[in-house]
Scaffold this active site. Structure first.
Site, mmCIF file in Angstrom:
data_model
loop_
_atom_site.group_PDB
_atom_site.id
_atom_site.type_symbol
_atom_site.label_atom_id
_atom_site.label_comp_id
_atom_site.label_asym_id
_atom_site.label_seq_id
_atom_site.Cartn_x
_atom_site.Cartn_y
_atom_site.Cartn_z
ATOM 1 N N GLU A 17 0.832 -1.212 0.000
ATOM 2 C CA GLU A 17 0.000 0.000 0.000
ATOM 3 C C GLU A 17 0.864 1.258 0.000
ATOM 4 O OE1 GLU A 17 -2.766 1.456 -0.184
ATOM 5 O OE2 GLU A 17 -4.412 0.048 0.170
ATOM 6 N N ARG A 97 -7.503 -0.055 13.162
ATOM 7 C CA ARG A 97 -6.137 0.194 12.707
ATOM 8 C C ARG A 97 -6.112 1.368 11.749
ATOM 9 N NH1 ARG A 97 -5.162 -1.083 7.398
ATOM 10 N NH2 ARG A 97 -6.280 -2.822 6.401
ATOM 11 N N ASN A 99 -5.165 3.248 8.173
ATOM 12 C CA ASN A 99 -5.158 2.908 6.758
ATOM 13 C C ASN A 99 -4.513 4.067 5.997
ATOM 14 O OD1 ASN A 99 -5.816 0.596 5.153
ATOM 15 N ND2 ASN A 99 -7.353 1.819 4.100
ATOM 16 N N ASN A 145 -9.919 5.245 2.606
ATOM 17 C CA ASN A 145 -8.879 4.971 1.624
ATOM 18 C C ASN A 145 -8.418 6.245 0.932
ATOM 19 O OD1 ASN A 145 -7.440 2.517 1.123
ATOM 20 N ND2 ASN A 145 -9.393 1.481 0.913
ATOM 21 N N ASP A 193 -9.752 1.896 -4.231
ATOM 22 C CA ASP A 193 -8.830 1.804 -3.100
ATOM 23 C C ASP A 193 -8.047 3.114 -3.001
ATOM 24 O OD1 ASP A 193 -6.938 0.995 -1.156
ATOM 25 O OD2 ASP A 193 -7.007 -1.078 -1.839
#
Length: 282
Positions: A17, A97, A99, A145, A193
């Protein structure tokens, strides 16, 4: 037809990512979120490095004074060039968490969170300044995202992946308003995403389970599709000295028979022209 691309770094990242061009260092930063690893890659020399983080890490961005700002499971922290670490904003939430994150034109960090189980409403989008002040911008997010700004800074693009939309806000002086749909992704084409905005104001969107990156014009028209050999395409960013090469991260998590390049860092040379990204002002 698969797009012509090069393999920048052959890897088996669980959840690759967050590609980010670090202009001061002439290198690309990228992450394996679930592998808790921060990767660097210098395209001029081929030199690579890997740093293991103490927590799952959602994003890493350069800081104006050197070092990096990290979006971590339990908050946002500062990693200095000598390797020392300190929390900027510590806010652990069980089951949640970090991102994706992005640095705004004013140098603030817009950092997203999500629950590990991806429960609707379990994530947030927050704006953090260099003194550690954190302000929740959105508090009803599933999978926070892609984030990016138009070349004139008047628009902010944002993705909450399960919605299958890229949304756009009016943006001014660190504030957003008038949320609306920029583009929708049809069922069967994957989930939006990560994203990046180029110098012409076009929006490039990585498609998880879509095996592609799509380029949309500022008016939301589909302009180009980059087809890739592995389905879990996670994010994209322009890099290289001239910001003309599009770096693309991929993942292998959840794939029963992953393609050999799943989890690798790919690059499409001369794909377009990116925008210089500001460092975090902290």
């Amino acid at each position: 037809m698969t797009t012509a691309f090069d393999v920048a770094v052959r890897a088996e990242a669980t959840l690759g990512e967050g590609p980010t061009w670090d202009a001061a260092a002439g290198r690309l930063l990228w992450l394996d979120i679930l592998g808790a690893r921060l990767h660097t890659y210098d395209p001029s020399t081929g030199r690579r490095s890997v740093r293991v983080t103490d927590q799952h890490v959602g994003a890493a961005k350069p800081r104006a004074g050197g070092g990096l700002v990290l979006n971590l499971r339990d908050g946002v922290g500062l990693l200095d060039e000598d390797g020392s670490f300190r929390w900027l904003h510590h806010e652990p939430v069980p089951g949640r968490r970090a991102n994706d994150a992005a640095v705004a034109p004013d140098g603030s960090l817009w950092a997203g969170t999500m629950r590990y189980d991806e429960a609707p409403g379990g994530g947030t989008l927050s704006r953090l300044t260099g003194d550690g002040t954190a302000e929740t911008v959105l508090d009803d997010v599933a999978v926070s995202n892609g984030i990016g700004w138009s070349p004139d800074h008047s628009l902010m693009y944002y993705i909450d992946s399960p919605t299958r939309r890229v949304d756009v806000f009016d943006h001014s002086e660190g504030r957003v308003a008038n949320r609306r749909t920029f583009v929708g992704i049809e069922e069967g084409a994957g989930f939006p995403d990560g994203l990046t905005v180029d110098a012409e104001g076009c929006v490039w969107v990585a498609l998880w389970d879509g095996g592609a990156v799509r380029k949309f014009t500022p008016s939301g028209e589909l302009d180009r599709v980059l087809m890739l050999p592995t389905p879990r395409v996670t994010a994209c960013a322009f890099g290289g000295a001239d910001l003309t090469d599009l770096y693309i991260t991929t993942a292998r998590v959840g794939l029963t028979d992953p393609h050999p390049l799943a989890g690798s860092l790919l690059v499409v040379p001369d794909a377009g022209k990116g925008l210089p990204q500001p460092p975090f002002a902290g």
